[in-house]
Enzyme design. Structure first.
Site, short mmCIF file in Angstrom:
data_model
loop_
_atom_site.label_atom_id
_atom_site.label_comp_id
_atom_site.label_asym_id
_atom_site.label_seq_id
_atom_site.Cartn_x
_atom_site.Cartn_y
_atom_site.Cartn_z
N CYS A 2 0.84 -1.19 0.00
CA CYS A 2 0.00 0.00 0.00
C CYS A 2 0.88 1.24 0.00
O CYS A 2 2.09 1.18 -0.13
CB CYS A 2 -0.90 0.01 1.24
SG CYS A 2 -1.87 -1.50 1.47
N ASP A 99 -3.43 -9.07 8.74
CA ASP A 99 -2.20 -8.85 9.50
C ASP A 99 -2.17 -7.45 10.10
O ASP A 99 -1.43 -7.20 11.06
CB ASP A 99 -0.96 -9.10 8.63
CG ASP A 99 -0.99 -8.36 7.31
OD1 ASP A 99 -2.03 -7.79 6.96
OD2 ASP A 99 0.04 -8.37 6.60
N VAL A 290 10.36 -11.96 -19.15
CA VAL A 290 10.35 -10.91 -20.17
C VAL A 290 11.21 -11.34 -21.35
O VAL A 290 12.28 -11.94 -21.17
CB VAL A 290 10.89 -9.59 -19.59
CG1 VAL A 290 11.14 -8.57 -20.70
CG2 VAL A 290 9.89 -9.01 -18.61
N SER A 363 9.76 -13.22 -5.96
CA SER A 363 10.97 -12.92 -6.74
C SER A 363 12.18 -13.56 -6.08
O SER A 363 12.13 -14.03 -4.94
CB SER A 363 11.17 -11.41 -6.84
OG SER A 363 11.72 -10.89 -5.64
N GLY A 364 13.31 -13.53 -6.79
CA GLY A 364 14.56 -14.09 -6.27
C GLY A 364 15.53 -13.06 -5.75
O GLY A 364 16.71 -13.36 -5.56
#
Length: 616
Positions: A2, A99, A290, A363-364
């Site tokens: 957010c 949460d 991509v 993601s990594g």
């Protein structure tokens, strides 16, 4: 994920609404504004919500708990379910499944120590009616941003600097921040592009006393130096323990009430995350990569190969320069400050198209820093050989190399004349003395330097430490946050689970790094899930064909934006040298696209934001 905002300054509600609208892309699902009357000054909280957990309106923010705690929160607390159970057993009541509410209850139970109970990425601020304070915190590794301005008039904070910038007539552009940006590719903590606005440091909390108008911040977490407890098991035992830990980190990050996927480049890090995400789920995991049409920039074939093996639902996103131009033109609208990592553009393209199918993507990011995967760590082995040469001979060679017009040779000269390997490595990594820059008096004057220069760890580990505290924080996390939030997409990185980072820190260096086998333990773990021969190729970064675009499709734009008369308005540079290097790039003599991109971003930011604002 957010956008948050808050102030004790007397802005009208309409002004606060415009501030939130400016960064509405961070949370398009709901905008909330709440005003609280105090015995000192009124407080206004604002929130742009991207609904991820508990989509019901009951979890909208600003959030009030037990009529005394008011919260705005950006991010995710991944262990909120177990923490909620613990707090319930202690007598706390819950009316949502979010949460957000858990943060409030944890604050009531543990006070300022609540942050030690959170595993997540977050930036939040609480207004405590009873204590008449604001209490805020930022996650341990700095995945979520928090800017603030402190003055005699009051206190203001936000997820992005533009929210504080609006309707603010007391700002000046920081010449020091521009100098740091030109050297490091981003504006480092705690600075911002404005002298009056600061960034809260990673792993820090703060309080703002509403009566005394006193601000105090402090660290609640840091990487250990030296390591308190070294891992004592074997390599194979460490691999088992790491898989268990990483699997839990992945599973925690797959909790969402919206569609979820995984960024898959086909490299080691993202492939391991995809493999762990896919192994214990009945539904097909969605993966995304991509593809660029230019030769040498299309690695989507590797991602497709891994996706086929893991049986994921894979999407290849095809991009061309037209989309790139559009994002370049609007770049500063999303990044707010000058930011020169060119991989931000492909990151934005990936986020833009991924958002069409999911709202959360794993993601990594973080693996190279924690497990010593960058090519530059190999320089340490080479430098150890150089430092066997007598200092006088190295100094003589440095003087000769310094005469060369080639930037790389000047960098080598800095390495040769360094008195120890620490500063030699720093000279190879950061290059604030490039020929086109006005030299800094103290180029290595930044507070994180001690992570590299102490002697309680080996240099490879210290190099990883300083990357965790600088490159990861200043660059990678900023890139990922802005690129994904630009399209209202939440990115989550299991490698940035603080438990994974602490485990990596505890490992013997050779479990992570060998000269011909970087990220050794991660690769060994990956090869249990995906065939090793899929990865028998050189490591590559996440980039796009700027070098080619700047010489062809974008040439006219570059020559116009960075014409000699335009360069005179950019502080910190030597226009004559820049013009020469642009010419070298255009005629194919050298590839100077990183410098060109850096100056293009800065110039466009100054044009958009610098009118009528003093530089000092």
């Amino acid at each position: 994920m957010c956008g948050i905002y808050g102030t004790t300054l007397p802005y009208h509600k309409e002004q606060v609404q415009k501030k939130l609208e400016r960064t509405g892309f961070r949370g398009p699902d709901q905008m909330g504004i709440s005003c609280y009357t105090t015995s000192h000054k009124p407080i206004t909280f604002g929130h742009n919500r991207l609904s991820i957990i508990d989509l019901d309106v009951r979890s909208n923010q600003p959030f009030t708990y037990e009529n005394q705690i008011h919260l705005v929160f950006n991010g995710e607390i991944y262990n909120f379910k177990s923490l909620r159970e613990t707090l319930s057993n202690k007598g706390h009541n819950f009316h949502t499944s979010s949460d957000t509410e858990v943060i409030c209850a944890a604050y009531l139970e543990y006070g300022e120590q609540c942050v030690n109970h959170f595993n997540g990425m977050f930036a939040f601020v609480i207004y405590d009616e009873t204590k008449q304070i604001l209490f805020g915190a930022k996650d341990r590794l700095g995945q979520k941003p928090l800017y603030y301005q402190l003055s005699e008039k009051g206190f203001e904070f936000a997820s992005q600097i533009s929210s504080i910038q609006m309707f603010n007539e007391n700002l000046s552009i920081s010449a020091l921040a521009i100098q740091k940006y030109l050297a490091w590719n981003s504006v480092p903590h705690p600075y911002s592009i404005f002298n009056e606005i600061k960034k809260l440091d990673d792993g820090h909390c703060f309080t703002y006393d509403l009566q005394a108008k006193a601000f105090n911040d402090w660290p609640y977490w840091d990487i250990a130096s030296p390591i308190v407890e070294r891992y004592s098991g074997t390599f194979d035992e460490a691999k088992i323990d790491l898989e268990e830990l990483l699997t839990d980190a992945v599973q925690q990050r797959m909790v969402a009430d919206v569609p979820l996927g995984v960024f898959l480049s086909g490299g080691v890090d993202s492939s391991l995350i995809a493999a762990l995400a896919a192994k214990d789920t009945e539904q097909k995991v969605k993966t995304f990569s991509v593809k660029f049409n230019e030769k040498g920039f299309d690695e989507s074939i590797y991602a497709q190969k891994v996706a086929d093996h893991l049986k994921t639902e894979h999407t290849v996103i095809e991009c061309d320069y037209r989309e790139g131009i559009d994002l370049i033109s609007n770049f500063n609208h999303f990044y707010d400050e000058p930011f020169a990592d060119a991989s931000a553009i492909p990151s934005m393209l990936l986020a833009k198209h991924t958002k069409k199918k999911v709202t959360v993507a794993l993601s990594g990011d973080g693996a190279d820093e924690a497990f010593l995967g960058y090519h530059r760590y190999n320089r340490i082995d080479k430098m150890s050989k150089i430092f066997k040469i007598p200092y006088f001979n190295r100094l003589l060679a440095a003087q000769l190399m310094k005469l060369s017009p080639i930037t790389r040779h000047k960098t080598i000269a800095e390495i040769l004349k360094s008195k120890n390997e620490d500063y030699a490595y720093l000279s190879s990594l950061y290059r604030p003395k490039e020929i086109w820059l006005i030299p800094e008096e103290k180029p290595y004057d930044f507070k994180e330097l001690h992570y590299l220069t102490h002697s309680k760890k080996g240099l490879h580990e210290r190099a990883g430490d300083i990357d965790l505290k600088t490159y990861l924080s200043w660059d990678i996390n900023t890139k990922v946050d802005r690129a994904t939030m630009a399209f209202s997409l939440e990115a989550r990185s299991p490698f940035l689970d603080y438990r994974v980072v602490e485990f990596a820190q505890s490992l013997p260096s050779d479990f992570k790094y060998q000269p011909t086998n970087q990220k050794r333990i991660l690769k060994a773990l990956l090869y249990d899930h995906v065939p090793q021969d899929y990865f028998d190729r050189p490591k590559s970064g996440f980039t796009m064909p700027f070098e080619v675009w700047f010489r062809n499709d974008l040439k006219d734009m570059i020559l116009t934006e960075l014409a000699p008369n335009e360069l005179k308005n950019i502080p910190g540079i030597i226009p004559k040298e820049v013009t020469k290097m642009i010419h070298e790039h255009m005629n194919g003599t050298w590839n100077h696209y990183p410098m060109i991109w850096k100056l293009l971003v800065l110039k466009q930011w100054l044009v958009k934001n610098g009118k009528g604002i003093a530089l000092r």
